[in-house]
Design a protein around this motif. Structure first.
Motif, PDB file in Angstrom:
ATOM      1  N   VAL A  80     -21.373 -40.278  -0.410  1.00  0.00           N
ATOM      2  CA  VAL A  80     -22.403 -41.273  -0.145  1.00  0.00           C
ATOM      3  C   VAL A  80     -23.766 -40.640  -0.384  1.00  0.00           C
ATOM      4  N   LYS A  81     -24.710 -41.485  -0.662  1.00  0.00           N
ATOM      5  CA  LYS A  81     -26.077 -41.032  -0.892  1.00  0.00           C
ATOM      6  C   LYS A  81     -26.880 -41.219   0.390  1.00  0.00           C
ATOM      7  N   LEU A  82     -27.586 -40.180   0.790  1.00  0.00           N
ATOM      8  CA  LEU A  82     -28.496 -40.263   1.923  1.00  0.00           C
ATOM      9  C   LEU A  82     -29.894 -40.493   1.365  1.00  0.00           C
ATOM     10  N   ASN A  83     -30.468 -41.646   1.691  1.00  0.00           N
ATOM     11  CA  ASN A  83     -31.813 -41.969   1.230  1.00  0.00           C
ATOM     12  C   ASN A  83     -32.824 -41.430   2.232  1.00  0.00           C
ATOM     13  N   ILE A  84     -33.800 -40.716   1.731  1.00  0.00           N
ATOM     14  CA  ILE A  84     -34.873 -40.169   2.561  1.00  0.00           C
ATOM     15  C   ILE A  84     -36.151 -40.883   2.129  1.00  0.00           C
ATOM     16  N   VAL A  85     -36.638 -41.745   3.009  1.00  0.00           N
ATOM     17  CA  VAL A  85     -37.784 -42.590   2.681  1.00  0.00           C
ATOM     18  C   VAL A  85     -39.001 -42.125   3.480  1.00  0.00           C
ATOM     19  N   LYS A  86     -40.048 -41.746   2.761  1.00  0.00           N
ATOM     20  CA  LYS A  86     -41.289 -41.345   3.417  1.00  0.00           C
ATOM     21  C   LYS A  86     -41.990 -42.599   3.922  1.00  0.00           C
ATOM     22  N   LYS A  87     -42.228 -42.654   5.240  1.00  0.00           N
ATOM     23  CA  LYS A  87     -42.845 -43.817   5.855  1.00  0.00           C
ATOM     24  C   LYS A  87     -44.345 -43.657   6.046  1.00  0.00           C
ATOM     25  N   ALA A  88     -44.806 -42.407   6.249  1.00  0.00           N
ATOM     26  CA  ALA A  88     -46.241 -42.201   6.468  1.00  0.00           C
ATOM     27  C   ALA A  88     -46.592 -40.726   6.368  1.00  0.00           C
ATOM     28  N   SER A  89     -47.812 -40.463   5.886  1.00  0.00           N
ATOM     29  CA  SER A  89     -48.411 -39.133   5.948  1.00  0.00           C
ATOM     30  C   SER A  89     -49.409 -39.174   7.084  1.00  0.00           C
ATOM     31  N   LEU A  90     -49.229 -38.301   8.052  1.00  0.00           N
ATOM     32  CA  LEU A  90     -50.068 -38.300   9.240  1.00  0.00           C
ATOM     33  C   LEU A  90     -50.821 -36.981   9.357  1.00  0.00           C
ATOM     34  N   LYS A  91     -51.712 -36.904  10.315  1.00  0.00           N
ATOM     35  CA  LYS A  91     -52.561 -35.723  10.483  1.00  0.00           C
ATOM     36  C   LYS A  91     -51.753 -34.436  10.663  1.00  0.00           C
ATOM     37  N   TYR A  92     -50.665 -34.498  11.446  1.00  0.00           N
ATOM     38  CA  TYR A  92     -49.909 -33.289  11.771  1.00  0.00           C
ATOM     39  C   TYR A  92     -48.539 -33.206  11.102  1.00  0.00           C
ATOM     40  N   GLU A 115     -45.347 -35.480   8.410  1.00  0.00           N
ATOM     41  CA  GLU A 115     -44.857 -36.607   7.619  1.00  0.00           C
ATOM     42  C   GLU A 115     -43.763 -37.331   8.403  1.00  0.00           C
ATOM     43  N   LEU A 116     -43.739 -38.650   8.288  1.00  0.00           N
ATOM     44  CA  LEU A 116     -42.729 -39.465   8.949  1.00  0.00           C
ATOM     45  C   LEU A 116     -41.740 -39.966   7.894  1.00  0.00           C
ATOM     46  N   TYR A 117     -40.434 -39.735   8.153  1.00  0.00           N
ATOM     47  CA  TYR A 117     -39.381 -40.133   7.232  1.00  0.00           C
ATOM     48  C   TYR A 117     -38.325 -40.953   7.954  1.00  0.00           C
ATOM     49  N   LEU A 151     -25.679 -46.921   9.784  1.00  0.00           N
ATOM     50  CA  LEU A 151     -26.023 -46.201   8.558  1.00  0.00           C
ATOM     51  C   LEU A 151     -27.380 -45.516   8.644  1.00  0.00           C
ATOM     52  N   SER A 152     -28.147 -45.823   9.672  1.00  0.00           N
ATOM     53  CA  SER A 152     -29.449 -45.187   9.853  1.00  0.00           C
ATOM     54  C   SER A 152     -29.297 -43.955  10.730  1.00  0.00           C
ATOM     55  N   LEU A 153     -29.734 -42.806  10.208  1.00  0.00           N
ATOM     56  CA  LEU A 153     -29.726 -41.573  10.998  1.00  0.00           C
ATOM     57  C   LEU A 153     -30.972 -41.494  11.866  1.00  0.00           C
ATOM     58  N   GLY A 154     -31.971 -42.306  11.556  1.00  0.00           N
ATOM     59  CA  GLY A 154     -33.156 -42.384  12.384  1.00  0.00           C
ATOM     60  C   GLY A 154     -34.447 -42.069  11.652  1.00  0.00           C
ATOM     61  N   TYR A 155     -35.521 -42.000  12.448  1.00  0.00           N
ATOM     62  CA  TYR A 155     -36.850 -41.652  11.957  1.00  0.00           C
ATOM     63  C   TYR A 155     -37.160 -40.231  12.399  1.00  0.00           C
ATOM     64  N   PHE A 156     -37.758 -39.455  11.498  1.00  0.00           N
ATOM     65  CA  PHE A 156     -38.027 -38.048  11.766  1.00  0.00           C
ATOM     66  C   PHE A 156     -39.475 -37.721  11.435  1.00  0.00           C
ATOM     67  N   TYR A 157     -40.124 -37.082  12.371  1.00  0.00           N
ATOM     68  CA  TYR A 157     -41.516 -36.639  12.194  1.00  0.00           C
ATOM     69  C   TYR A 157     -41.462 -35.146  11.907  1.00  0.00           C
ATOM     70  N   ILE A 165     -39.189 -30.456  13.822  1.00  0.00           N
ATOM     71  CA  ILE A 165     -38.814 -31.799  13.388  1.00  0.00           C
ATOM     72  C   ILE A 165     -38.436 -32.571  14.649  1.00  0.00           C
ATOM     73  N   TYR A 166     -39.058 -33.732  14.821  1.00  0.00           N
ATOM     74  CA  TYR A 166     -38.785 -34.602  15.961  1.00  0.00           C
ATOM     75  C   TYR A 166     -38.015 -35.822  15.496  1.00  0.00           C
ATOM     76  N   LYS A 167     -37.053 -36.253  16.291  1.00  0.00           N
ATOM     77  CA  LYS A 167     -36.411 -37.542  16.048  1.00  0.00           C
ATOM     78  C   LYS A 167     -37.171 -38.559  16.892  1.00  0.00           C
ATOM     79  N   ILE A 168     -37.586 -39.632  16.256  1.00  0.00           N
ATOM     80  CA  ILE A 168     -38.391 -40.670  16.892  1.00  0.00           C
ATOM     81  C   ILE A 168     -37.537 -41.927  17.069  1.00  0.00           C
ATOM     82  N   VAL A 169     -37.525 -42.491  18.270  1.00  0.00           N
ATOM     83  CA  VAL A 169     -36.858 -43.770  18.480  1.00  0.00           C
ATOM     84  C   VAL A 169     -37.694 -44.819  17.725  1.00  0.00           C
ATOM     85  N   PRO A 170     -37.091 -45.534  16.750  1.00  0.00           N
ATOM     86  CA  PRO A 170     -37.873 -46.384  15.854  1.00  0.00           C
ATOM     87  C   PRO A 170     -38.263 -47.750  16.421  1.00  0.00           C
ATOM     88  N   THR A 171     -38.961 -47.751  17.550  1.00  0.00           N
ATOM     89  CA  THR A 171     -39.487 -49.016  18.059  1.00  0.00           C
ATOM     90  C   THR A 171     -40.841 -49.270  17.414  1.00  0.00           C
TER      91      THR A 171
END
Length: 153
Positions: A10-22, A24-26, A41-47, A53-59
């Motif tokens: 399977v292919k794992l898609n890594i999507v850049k969501k934002a460039s931030l001051k400290y 990148e959010l993926y 199928l979502s492994l989550g959001y990562f800062y 590397i932080y895992k962020i609850v995607p609310t």
């Protein structure tokens, strides 16, 4: 996995969501797999920062807080860093366990909830100069389990 074992590349898609001051959010998300719910199928959001590397609850609230205020949400969890992270709970205590093991160039993050027998577990293994090389998650007794391994060329 789920009702039947599905074993495939399977292919794992890594999507850049934002460039931030400290950092990148993926978002990390697997390509669609027939018979598997989209939310699994979502492994989550990562800062991703320089040293963690932080895992962020995607609310919506968490993502807004991070994007507009550069403020890390309080329920964020470190899933990769240079030094080990000890589990805040003793092994036999009920609750949300999480810890990081350092093994050479690899960082292994493990978490599990043992408050109920069907509690959720999740593991990430990161390797220097490669990134995410292993992922595993599911519920007690391996219900809805997912296991991913980086395929070496």
């Amino acid at each position: 996995m789920f009702d039947d074992l599905i074993e495939k590349n399977v292919k794992l898609n890594i999507v850049k969501k934002a460039s931030l001051k400290y950092g990148e959010l993926y978002e990390l998300k697997l390509e669609p797999i027939e018979g598997i719910p989209l939310e699994r199928l979502s492994l989550g959001y990562f800062y991703v920062q320089k040293d963690k590397i932080y895992k962020i609850v995607p609310t919506k609230e968490n993502l807004s807080k991070l994007k507009t205020k550069d403020e890390l949400p309080s329920d964020s969890v470190i899933v990769c860093q240079e030094k080990e992270l000890k589990d805040p709970l003793s092994r036999d205590r009920l609750g949300f366990h999480h810890y990081i093991v350092v093994n050479g160039d690899k960082r292994e993050y493990h978490s599990f909830n043992n408050q109920i027998e069907t509690g959720y577990y999740e593991s990430f293994t990161w390797e220097k100069d490669k990134g995410l090389i292993y992922y595993r998650s599911g519920y007690g007794a391996e219900k809805d389990a997912i296991e991913l391994k980086l395929k070496e060329n």
